[in-house]
Design a protein around this motif. Structure first.
Motif, PDB file in Angstrom:
ATOM      1  N   PHE A 424      28.464  35.934 -45.598  1.00  0.00           N
ATOM      2  CA  PHE A 424      29.357  35.790 -44.450  1.00  0.00           C
ATOM      3  C   PHE A 424      29.908  37.144 -44.010  1.00  0.00           C
ATOM      4  O   PHE A 424      30.111  37.389 -42.814  1.00  0.00           O
ATOM      5  N   GLY A 425      30.149  38.025 -44.975  1.00  0.00           N
ATOM      6  CA  GLY A 425      30.607  39.366 -44.628  1.00  0.00           C
ATOM      7  C   GLY A 425      29.574  40.119 -43.807  1.00  0.00           C
ATOM      8  O   GLY A 425      29.912  40.842 -42.864  1.00  0.00           O
ATOM      9  N   GLY A 426      28.287  39.940 -44.151  1.00  0.00           N
ATOM     10  CA  GLY A 426      27.220  40.556 -43.386  1.00  0.00           C
ATOM     11  C   GLY A 426      27.141  40.022 -41.963  1.00  0.00           C
ATOM     12  O   GLY A 426      26.936  40.781 -41.005  1.00  0.00           O
ATOM     13  N   VAL A 427      27.327  38.712 -41.821  1.00  0.00           N
ATOM     14  CA  VAL A 427      27.327  38.109 -40.484  1.00  0.00           C
ATOM     15  C   VAL A 427      28.505  38.643 -39.664  1.00  0.00           C
ATOM     16  O   VAL A 427      28.369  38.928 -38.466  1.00  0.00           O
ATOM     17  N   ALA A 428      29.664  38.781 -40.309  1.00  0.00           N
ATOM     18  CA  ALA A 428      30.841  39.307 -39.610  1.00  0.00           C
ATOM     19  C   ALA A 428      30.601  40.739 -39.137  1.00  0.00           C
ATOM     20  O   ALA A 428      31.055  41.141 -38.055  1.00  0.00           O
ATOM     21  N   PHE A 429      29.871  41.533 -39.937  1.00  0.00           N
ATOM     22  CA  PHE A 429      29.542  42.900 -39.509  1.00  0.00           C
ATOM     23  C   PHE A 429      28.621  42.874 -38.288  1.00  0.00           C
ATOM     24  O   PHE A 429      28.795  43.654 -37.347  1.00  0.00           O
ATOM     25  N   ALA A 430      27.641  41.956 -38.290  1.00  0.00           N
ATOM     26  CA  ALA A 430      26.761  41.806 -37.119  1.00  0.00           C
ATOM     27  C   ALA A 430      27.578  41.397 -35.895  1.00  0.00           C
ATOM     28  O   ALA A 430      27.300  41.838 -34.770  1.00  0.00           O
ATOM     29  N   ALA A 431      28.593  40.559 -36.120  1.00  0.00           N
ATOM     30  CA  ALA A 431      29.475  40.152 -35.023  1.00  0.00           C
ATOM     31  C   ALA A 431      30.204  41.355 -34.440  1.00  0.00           C
ATOM     32  O   ALA A 431      30.342  41.483 -33.218  1.00  0.00           O
ATOM     33  N   PHE A 432      30.679  42.253 -35.306  1.00  0.00           N
ATOM     34  CA  PHE A 432      31.386  43.460 -34.840  1.00  0.00           C
ATOM     35  C   PHE A 432      30.485  44.278 -33.919  1.00  0.00           C
ATOM     36  O   PHE A 432      30.913  44.733 -32.850  1.00  0.00           O
ATOM     37  N   VAL A 433      29.222  44.459 -34.317  1.00  0.00           N
ATOM     38  CA  VAL A 433      28.272  45.223 -33.501  1.00  0.00           C
ATOM     39  C   VAL A 433      28.041  44.532 -32.154  1.00  0.00           C
ATOM     40  O   VAL A 433      28.008  45.169 -31.095  1.00  0.00           O
ATOM     41  N   PHE A 434      27.899  43.210 -32.191  1.00  0.00           N
ATOM     42  CA  PHE A 434      27.691  42.426 -30.965  1.00  0.00           C
ATOM     43  C   PHE A 434      28.877  42.582 -30.017  1.00  0.00           C
ATOM     44  O   PHE A 434      28.702  42.839 -28.819  1.00  0.00           O
TER      45      PHE A 434
END
Length: 484
Positions: A424-434
């Motif tokens: 989930f932390g990795g997905v949240a990082f992808a969200a930040f980039v998006f």
């Protein structure tokens, strides 16, 4: 009230499941399905509500949400078996989807520009309030007999649904919907009551009339609106088959934001917080429920940031919030992994890390990602696409929430609970980039300026600057005309 319904019904299940499992003897898979299906059903409700609110209006759709949820709460409270309980869950989910889609849209359309972000953030604010009520309900009704306590927990949700129904009948209708029906006179009167000044009301009404295809010099009380602008006709085609660059950008931004809001896994932190606290070493029922109440309190307190949505803007709060969420989820993953690797030791420091990271996860989420998703996805779609676009954004939000809730137990059994939160932390990082790449600032923008602002893909900074220049030139031109 629509947000209280969602917050209460989803969070009360986190504690009620303990007693439902004991009373109805349900399996882990049935427990996952019970926890997550309301979000899948809400997906269907929000999609239907997108059409309903174009046909019967915003306020009657809100009233319908109250009626549907009331019926669902009644079924759940009197369920005699798992199948009966799932029927109630289905009906309640449809009601939640209706309310969750229409409430932010109504708030955006009725609010003055200067406080639009604040009022629309009420969605997340009162989801948190409902969640807190759910946690408190868990704690107090847990003292009843096993077969009664969870029924009271589920049945109490009928109270806000009655308030929602009554409110929907007495609230003013959205000026935008009224204009689409040709009732410009009534829209003018409501706009004057809900604007900060008469010039602002006139400007808002002029923008709406322009978007609806009504000539600005037409001052009739009732007018004929082009059929292509009413009822959401052609919206699917315009959004997905032949979209303009601006509409494509808006669609990706609005639906993507609602996707990442739930894909970051925050819903598991709140729904399965008793399980997380048990894994962290808190074993008693009362201890787990009290710790869960602290989650609800923290989430509610940190919503104070909603007061600054119209001051600092959506973008800075969203990025700050998402960055904090990444750190919190990774920290929770580390703490739970350490505890998993030392099953026979009570590591006080690791338990403290897990507890603090759970609280910081919900705190950082509430600071930006929680409220901004509802505000942003409701305000960026053009008038002709707003009902459909907002409905699809909410549908995506509920779909991802449901999928995560229905698979979380299986996920953490497959890759460990610590591994789940690293994911989930990795997905949240992808969200930040998006968010950093695709989401421009919308603070202070008129609802009908959005399409123009999103028109230059990946060049939102220059687009905003161009808009400022155009507004300045337009103001100078109007001033010159007035003097002439």
């Amino acid at each position: 009230m629509s947000s209280v319904l969602l917050g209460y019904d989803t969070r009360v299940m986190s504690g009620a499941m303990i007693y439902i499992q004991r009373d109805l003897k349900i399996s882990d898979v049935q427990q996952e399905v019970l926890a997550g299906t309301i979000n899948v059903y809400a997906l269907l409700g929000s999609a239907i509500a997108g059409r309903t609110c174009d046909w019967v209006g915003r306020r009657y759709t809100i009233a319908m949400a109250g009626v549907i949820f009331f019926v669902g709460a009644f079924f759940m409270a009197f369920a005699t078996n798992y199948a009966f309980l799932m029927v109630g869950r289905f009906v309640a989910g449809i009601g939640v989807g209706y309310g969750l889609m229409i409430a932010p849209v109504y708030s955006v359309e009725i609010s003055p520009r200067s406080i639009r972000g604040f009022t629309t953030s009420f969605t997340e604010m009162f989801i948190n309030f409902g969640a807190l009520l759910g946690y408190v309900s868990n704690y107090f009704f847990a003292k009843l007999a096993t077969n009664l306590g969870w029924r009271f927990m589920m049945g109490v949700g009928a109270i806000p649904s009655l308030m929602l129904f009554v409110g929907g009948l007495v609230m003013p209708e959205s000026p935008l919907w009224l204009v689409l029906q040709g009732r410009v006179g009534m829209a003018r009167r409501i706009s004057e009551k809900t604007s900060e000044s008469l010039p602002e009301a006139q400007e808002r009404l002029a923008d709406i009339k322009e978007a609806a295809g009504i000539p600005k010099d037409n001052h009739d009380e009732v007018v004929e609106v082009p059929k292509t602008r009413t009822g959401g006709r052609g919206a699917w085609k315009e959004m997905f088959i032949h979209p303009t660059r601006a509409v494509l950008h808006i669609t990706i931004a609005g639906i993507g934001l609602c996707f990442f809001q739930q894909a970051s896994g925050i819903v598991t932190v709140m729904m399965y917080s008793p399980t997380i606290f048990e894994k962290a070493g808190i074993k008693s029922d009362s201890g787990k429920l009290l710790a869960t109440i602290s989650v609800g309190v923290t989430k509610t307190i940190f919503l104070v940031s909603a007061f600054y949505l119209d001051k600092f803007g959506r973008r800075i709060l969203l990025l700050t919030s998402t960055g904090g969420l990444v750190c919190s989820l990774v920290g929770l993953g580390i703490g739970l992994t350490v505890i998993d690797h030392h099953p026979n030791e009570k590591l006080t420091w690791a338990i403290a890390v897990c507890f603090c990271c759970v609280l910081s996860s919900v705190a950082t989420f509430s600071m930006g990602l929680g409220p901004v998703a509802w505000v942003y996805s409701s305000e960026i779609f053009p008038l002709r696409l707003r009902a459909l676009g907002s409905g699809l954004a909410v549908a995506m939000n509920r779909l991802i929430s449901g999928v995560i809730l229905m698979t979380f137990i299986s996920l953490y059994k497959a890759i460990t609970i610590g591994g789940a939160f690293f994911l989930f932390g990795g997905v949240a990082f992808a969200a930040f980039v998006f968010f950093f790449t695709l989401l421009p600032e919308t603070r202070g923008r008129g609802l009908e300026e959005m399409e123009e602002m999103f028109g230059s893909f990946f060049k939102w900074r220059s687009t905003v600057k161009e808009l400022e220049e155009r507004k300045k030139l337009k103001a100078e031109e109007e001033k010159t005309n007035d003097l002439a």
